[in-house]
Design an enzyme around this catalytic site. Structure first.
Site, PDB file in Angstrom:
ATOM      1  N   ARG A 259      26.233  29.017  51.196  1.00 44.58           N
ATOM      2  CA  ARG A 259      25.426  28.252  52.146  1.00 44.58           C
ATOM      3  C   ARG A 259      26.182  27.903  53.420  1.00 44.58           C
ATOM      4  O   ARG A 259      25.590  27.378  54.356  1.00 44.58           O
ATOM      5  CB  ARG A 259      24.914  26.961  51.480  1.00 44.58           C
ATOM      6  CG  ARG A 259      23.877  27.198  50.400  1.00 44.58           C
ATOM      7  CD  ARG A 259      22.607  27.822  50.949  1.00 44.58           C
ATOM      8  NE  ARG A 259      21.905  26.942  51.867  1.00 44.58           N
ATOM      9  CZ  ARG A 259      20.957  26.094  51.508  1.00 44.58           C
ATOM     10  NH1 ARG A 259      20.597  26.006  50.231  1.00 44.58           N
ATOM     11  NH2 ARG A 259      20.372  25.332  52.401  1.00 44.58           N
TER      12      ARG A 259
ATOM     13  N   HIS B  36      41.173  36.503  31.871  1.00 47.81           N
ATOM     14  CA  HIS B  36      40.092  37.379  32.322  1.00 47.81           C
ATOM     15  C   HIS B  36      39.040  37.520  31.223  1.00 47.81           C
ATOM     16  O   HIS B  36      39.289  38.074  30.159  1.00 47.81           O
ATOM     17  CB  HIS B  36      40.562  38.767  32.743  1.00 47.81           C
ATOM     18  CG  HIS B  36      39.616  39.400  33.727  1.00 47.81           C
ATOM     19  ND1 HIS B  36      39.708  39.218  35.089  1.00 47.81           N
ATOM     20  CD2 HIS B  36      38.524  40.166  33.534  1.00 47.81           C
ATOM     21  CE1 HIS B  36      38.740  39.856  35.699  1.00 47.81           C
ATOM     22  NE2 HIS B  36      37.995  40.429  34.773  1.00 47.81           N
ATOM     23  N   ASP B  37      37.861  36.991  31.518  1.00 46.05           N
ATOM     24  CA  ASP B  37      36.696  37.060  30.633  1.00 46.05           C
ATOM     25  C   ASP B  37      36.887  36.308  29.326  1.00 46.05           C
ATOM     26  O   ASP B  37      36.143  36.541  28.358  1.00 46.05           O
ATOM     27  CB  ASP B  37      36.288  38.510  30.353  1.00 46.05           C
ATOM     28  CG  ASP B  37      35.719  39.204  31.583  1.00 46.05           C
ATOM     29  OD1 ASP B  37      35.234  38.490  32.483  1.00 46.05           O
ATOM     30  OD2 ASP B  37      35.767  40.444  31.652  1.00 46.05           O
TER      31      ASP B  37
ATOM     32  N   ARG C 213      41.528  35.812  48.478  1.00 47.98           N
ATOM     33  CA  ARG C 213      41.445  37.232  48.832  1.00 47.98           C
ATOM     34  C   ARG C 213      41.379  37.393  50.350  1.00 47.98           C
ATOM     35  O   ARG C 213      40.953  36.481  51.061  1.00 47.98           O
ATOM     36  CB  ARG C 213      40.233  37.872  48.168  1.00 47.98           C
ATOM     37  CG  ARG C 213      40.372  37.965  46.652  1.00 47.98           C
ATOM     38  CD  ARG C 213      39.126  38.549  46.026  1.00 47.98           C
ATOM     39  NE  ARG C 213      39.234  38.624  44.575  1.00 47.98           N
ATOM     40  CZ  ARG C 213      39.709  39.666  43.910  1.00 47.98           C
ATOM     41  NH1 ARG C 213      40.130  40.732  44.575  1.00 47.98           N
ATOM     42  NH2 ARG C 213      39.774  39.666  42.594  1.00 47.98           N
TER      43      ARG C 213
ATOM     44  N   GLU D  39      47.166  33.145  42.504  1.00 47.13           N
ATOM     45  CA  GLU D  39      47.142  34.558  42.144  1.00 47.13           C
ATOM     46  C   GLU D  39      46.843  35.394  43.385  1.00 47.13           C
ATOM     47  O   GLU D  39      46.209  34.922  44.322  1.00 47.13           O
ATOM     48  CB  GLU D  39      46.038  34.833  41.115  1.00 47.13           C
ATOM     49  CG  GLU D  39      46.145  34.047  39.832  1.00 47.13           C
ATOM     50  CD  GLU D  39      44.989  34.332  38.887  1.00 47.13           C
ATOM     51  OE1 GLU D  39      45.131  34.044  37.694  1.00 47.13           O
ATOM     52  OE2 GLU D  39      43.942  34.843  39.352  1.00 47.13           O
TER      53      GLU D  39
ATOM     54  N   HIS E 173      42.612  32.316  43.402  1.00 44.09           N
ATOM     55  CA  HIS E 173      42.940  33.709  43.730  1.00 44.09           C
ATOM     56  C   HIS E 173      42.362  33.999  45.110  1.00 44.09           C
ATOM     57  O   HIS E 173      41.289  34.594  45.238  1.00 44.09           O
ATOM     58  CB  HIS E 173      42.352  34.648  42.675  1.00 44.09           C
ATOM     59  CG  HIS E 173      42.790  36.068  42.812  1.00 44.09           C
ATOM     60  ND1 HIS E 173      43.041  36.869  41.717  1.00 44.09           N
ATOM     61  CD2 HIS E 173      43.020  36.850  43.894  1.00 44.09           C
ATOM     62  CE1 HIS E 173      43.404  38.079  42.133  1.00 44.09           C
ATOM     63  NE2 HIS E 173      43.397  38.083  43.455  1.00 44.09           N
TER      64      HIS E 173
END
Length: 260
Positions: free
Chosen positions: A21, A204-205, A48, A76, A46
């Site tokens: 938004r 992760h997951d 980017r 990360e 993390h």
């Protein structure tokens, strides 16, 4: 000294929702603070290059928050991603904030999420000077790795403190109901890392559904970093109750493990 497996909450998804938004809600700092209130041992981000979620100012504010609250901050990212407008680069962020832990991840700019670990034989020469630099700032260094990774002894020689096991393949097999074989591979990789003096993290997951089974099979995991599943579950259960459920899982499935 010993501790139970620690939970570091990845707050990237809070930033994704905020950025959708273009305003300040939801507040990433407030969400991170709520996770800490619930008992989380750390906060992970993390950032980017495309600033799709966590931004430079988020990193600065979260660094201040975690230090004030006495919990760990884990940044990360890909150390080889070039700086560009709006992104000063992973190493510059870490130099500025001096997080407790820097987890190096070999993700490309176009990846939706991290999906593989480092190839030590190919990428080791480039990693070594970066590891040296990061450690000069007083940060712990962790490398994101695949199960059955080779070259763990080399990583220890380079000064790496920990590895983070990429648990995506385990999560897929657990969902399919056939995770026993891959769990044995993860356990073997963890033991090999520990035998050469490396601590073991995982992420992760991981979710409430599969975390307990993983920690019951893989020895002495020091930290799990969980974001997507935790934030998704929190939409239904609430953020603080969800974090506490993860902490209950950690308390129920593993005893204290040795710090590295």
């Amino acid at each position: 000294m010993s501790q139970r497996t620690r939970l570091s909450v990845n707050v990237n998804k809070i930033a994704v929702l905020r950025n959708s938004r273009g305003h300040g809600a939801p507040d990433v700092i407030r969400a991170a603070s709520a996770c800490i209130d619930a008992g989380a041992h750390g906060i992970t981000v993390h950032p980017r290059p495309d600033a799709r979620h966590i931004r430079h100012d988020d990193v600065i504010r979260l660094s201040a928050l975690t230090r004030a609250r006495g919990v760990e901050f884990n940044i990360e990212g890909n150390p080889f991603a070039e700086p560009r407008a709006g992104y000063c680069g992973l190493l510059a962020l870490c130099r500025e904030t001096r997080p407790h832990q820097v987890t190096l991840v070999p993700d490309g700019d176009q990846q939706i999420t991290s999906d593989h670990g480092f190839d030590f034989a190919r990428e080791g020469p480039g990693l070594r000077p970066l590891i040296d630099e990061i450690k000069q700032w007083g940060c712990r260094v962790s490398l994101f790795v695949d199960v059955n990774v080779t070259g763990l002894a080399d990583a220890a020689i380079w000064g790496v403190d920990r590895i983070e096991l990429y648990t995506g393949p385990y999560a897929e097999m657990h969902h399919a109901g056939c995770s026993d074989a891959v769990l044995r591979e993860f356990a073997t990789t963890a033991r090999l890392a520990q035998d050469v003096g490396l601590g073991v993290n995982a992420g992760h997951d991981l979710s409430q559904t599969n975390l307990g089974v993983f920690l019951g099979a893989v020895p002495d995991v020091l930290e799990v970093s969980i974001g997507h599943a935790l934030i998704s579950e929190a939409l239904y259960e609430g953020l603080i109750p969800t974090v506490r459920r993860y902490l209950d899982i950690l308390d129920s499935v593993n005893p204290a493990v040795s710090m590295r």
